[in-house]
Motif scaffolding. Structure first.
Motif, PDB file in Angstrom:
ATOM      1  N   LEU A  88       0.791  -1.256  -0.035  1.00  0.00           N
ATOM      2  CA  LEU A  88      -0.017   0.049  -0.179  1.00  0.00           C
ATOM      3  C   LEU A  88       0.992   1.256  -0.020  1.00  0.00           C
ATOM      4  O   LEU A  88       0.695   2.300  -0.576  1.00  0.00           O
ATOM      5  N   HIS A  89       1.910   1.109   0.692  1.00  0.00           N
ATOM      6  CA  HIS A  89       2.817   2.231   0.705  1.00  0.00           C
ATOM      7  C   HIS A  89       3.430   2.780  -0.713  1.00  0.00           C
ATOM      8  O   HIS A  89       3.883   3.983  -0.784  1.00  0.00           O
ATOM      9  N   LEU A  97       1.784   3.205  -3.086  1.00  0.00           N
ATOM     10  CA  LEU A  97       0.990   4.223  -3.663  1.00  0.00           C
ATOM     11  C   LEU A  97       1.046   5.732  -3.237  1.00  0.00           C
ATOM     12  O   LEU A  97       0.746   6.560  -3.785  1.00  0.00           O
ATOM     13  N   LEU A  98       1.803   5.548  -1.991  1.00  0.00           N
ATOM     14  CA  LEU A  98       2.025   6.675  -1.389  1.00  0.00           C
ATOM     15  C   LEU A  98       3.366   7.752  -2.252  1.00  0.00           C
ATOM     16  O   LEU A  98       3.407   8.635  -2.007  1.00  0.00           O
ATOM     17  N   TYR A  99       4.238   6.633  -2.545  1.00  0.00           N
ATOM     18  CA  TYR A  99       5.534   7.233  -3.260  1.00  0.00           C
ATOM     19  C   TYR A  99       5.325   8.466  -4.139  1.00  0.00           C
ATOM     20  O   TYR A  99       5.925   9.449  -4.262  1.00  0.00           O
ATOM     21  N   LEU A 144       2.619  10.060  -4.751  1.00  0.00           N
ATOM     22  CA  LEU A 144       2.316  11.112  -4.070  1.00  0.00           C
ATOM     23  C   LEU A 144       3.103  12.228  -3.513  1.00  0.00           C
ATOM     24  O   LEU A 144       3.372  13.389  -3.254  1.00  0.00           O
ATOM     25  N   ALA A 145       4.208  11.668  -2.815  1.00  0.00           N
ATOM     26  CA  ALA A 145       5.239  12.217  -2.463  1.00  0.00           C
ATOM     27  C   ALA A 145       6.222  13.045  -3.283  1.00  0.00           C
ATOM     28  O   ALA A 145       6.412  14.278  -3.026  1.00  0.00           O
TER      29      ALA A 145
END
Lengths: 406, 406
Positions: free
Chosen positions: B171-172, B174-176, B178-179
């Protein structure tokens, strides 16, 4: 050191009305360890402070929590103020306006006050999850998110459906189950309660606790209570609900309006009736639905308003609903009992002077001319247990009435 | 106030070798506004400090950044130390061990030092994204994640493939993106550069800037440079790369080993050759691949090591590679030129004393017995432009050699 009832006894209460216990073996181990060490289990229930008015549907899980309290365990009520304070700027959900810290606390306090009608207030710890979630950094979130996969998230029923139907799922929505799971880590929950619709989130808590090196919580799901219509989930928007803050009279009347098929389910899920009494209530619900429903209405009203208010509600109901078709001044009759608290319907009719004989009484019943509190009786062999019910009005033919009291 | 070249001139350089400019109209507006106001554009390039050794493949985007610098714009190099410091505890990626702040800074400094061989060091700002990403809270992340959807994320090529093949996506992960998008907001990027494989992330930057109320960046993607094999992407793991820190001799020799079909592509993407000269280099690459490749090797070696080192590399190559089959002491010949710097092959052979006449020379060429620097010549009408190439060894028959110098 606390002492706890035997595990088998605890299980009897805990299993009452549950949908799933995942996994049951671990629940048993936890109960055994708790009993051996005298350490109470930490039982978690999350609540959404954006819904200010609780109804009996919400009370199902609260009752389960109360049962744990009664067994000696510790209740932790988690107010989900973290997401409430964030709101939803995506515009996709009108349900989540951003709340100020103060509003959130107010909602939390109001929730707690209402929940206290079910819970043992003194033995409930209330916590706000912004306390730990608000302290997490982006890095912490990434590390948390590592512990699960996208596929696992999208496996959740509602996500799967929306994804399959090309309905947008905000990326942040995948973070909320993680946040809820982190709550379990923060309070080191032994058990988490929730409706069946919460199963995925509860299991996520298990997974994240494991990843954090904690003993994973046992997940206990409770059925979603049907509303007054007997079909749909109880909810405010469907107007098929019984609010726990509703006036005694409304509460009593609303319970009477549920279909007979739900009587036992309400006893099991929504009352404090002793678990050991459930089997006999099940039989009564089937055999004497009308009386048992009055009993249920009385129990539920008593739970939220006390015994006196429940009795007043019952009387109010009779006055306004039953007596609508009943003359103002009808004779009262106190039955002479020969067999405990039970009396046969035919005997009662004759005793009260409404029929000249049991034979006439039987004929009237067969003709459909006999009713109790306005409800026609078809079974001439009906035996009424007065201990189980409130005073009622009996009618035979068009004009013969008696109020039965004891 | 800075003055910039006319927009059409800037576009000529910016478009060189690009894959996509999204959207081109906005690039033009930004360039026009920049020229009108004298404000340089902020051009962003993200770099991954976990890969310490840069090669010509990485240099493609760095060269594009340099072109922007040469046009007067501002380069911002973002060291992605935020994710580096987090690592990947999921165990799914061995590529991301958690790094200490110090390691991250060291890697960043090393990257910057290598990148400085391409960039104008004085006009490059280097920033570490942990500066702003590290300051973000869970709430900030949720608010950021609201700005996109799961479907949009899973639309990224590599995610889509992995999801379809049931390969786990943390799941993380998908955050990259965004970062990385948040980086664009933090530095208020006007333009972001990246390889074609970064297109999705670049567009995410656009979306998140828009959501943050900023003018969205223009995304410029550059092709992925093929390695020495001419087929696969240049990469260290495939050992088909030319490192920008490699010794001049190795660099020179490796460039010579690329297939002819890549000569022009390398000129376009990997050299500082004037953009105006590209059309003629394209013709030469097709007409005289061997010579043009030597020219390319000389240019690339000069770019990273200077003119003197490039010449030494060239000489080294001749000594060790070409002369392998060549006797130690062969006569040198300085051609007598009658037509500028050009000389016909047959004339050269006869002048150098390797053939008795142009007729003998032609016969030897037709027999396939003539070679230049070890490479057989098939065209007896070949005209060699000495201005375009380094000294070389010519061979006729088995034993006749001459070193041609000028």
């Amino acid at each position: 050191m606390m002492t706890f009832p035997p595990v088998s006894e605890q299980l009897l209460h805990i299993q009452r009305g549950t949908d799933e216990i995942i996994p049951k073996e671990e629940l048993i181990s936890k109960l055994e360890a708790s009993r051996a060490s005298g350490r109470p289990l930490v039982v978690k229930l999350g609540c959404d402070p954006s819904r200010p008015d609780l109804h009996l549907g919400h009370a199902v899980v609260l009752r389960k929590l109360r049962q744990f309290q009664d067994l000696g365990h510790r209740a932790v009520l988690i107010v989900g103020d973290f997401t409430g304070m964030i709101g939803d700027a995506s515009g996709r959900s009108k349900m989540r306006p951003a709340l100020s810290l103060e509003e959130t606390r107010q909602n939390g306090a109001s929730y707690f006050e209402q929940a206290s009608k079910v819970l043992n207030k003194e033995r409930t710890r209330i916590v706000y999850n912004s306390e730990w979630l608000g302290a997490m950094s982006f890095g912490d979130v990434v590390r948390l998110a590592m512990k699960t996969t996208v596929a696992r998230m999208l496996n959740r029923d509602d996500f799967a459906t929306r994804y399959a139907q090309d309905e947008p799922i905000g990326l942040h929505e995948l973070l909320y189950p993680l946040a809820q799971a982190q709550d379990s880590v923060a309070i080191e929950a032994d058990i988490e309660l929730g409706g069946t619709d919460q199963k995925f989130n509860l299991l996520m808590g298990r997974a994240i606790q494991k990843a954090a090196g904690q003993s994973p919580q046992v997940c206990i799901t409770l059925p979603i209570l049907e509303g007054l219509d007997g079909k749909e989930k109880m909810s405010k928007s469907l107007d098929n609900y019984i609010g726990i803050a509703e006036a005694p009279e409304d509460m009593y009347g609303k319970v009477l309006s549920i279909p007979d098929s739900l009587i036992y389910r309400y006893f099991e899920l929504a009352t404090d009736t002793d678990t050991h009494d459930l089997p006999s209530l099940k039989r009564q619900s089937a055999a004497q639905p009308r009386d048992t429903k009055h009993h249920l209405a009385a129990v539920i009203t008593r739970m939220y308003h006390g015994r006196a208010a429940a009795r007043r509600a019952q009387e109010h109901f009779e006055r306004t609903v039953i007596r609508k078709e009943v003359p103002d001044d009808i004779p009262s009759h106190r039955p002479e009992l020969t067999d405990g608290s039970e009396i046969g319907l035919l005997t009662l009719l004759t005793q009260a002077g409404l029929t000249a004989s049991n034979g006439e009484a039987r004929r009237l019943v067969v003709q459909g001319a006999v009713s109790l509190d306005g409800e026609r009786v078809a079974n001439s062999r009906l035996v009424i247990d007065l201990a189980d019910r409130a005073p009622f009005v009996v009618r035979a033919g068009k004009r013969r009435f008696a109020r039965i009291v004891w």
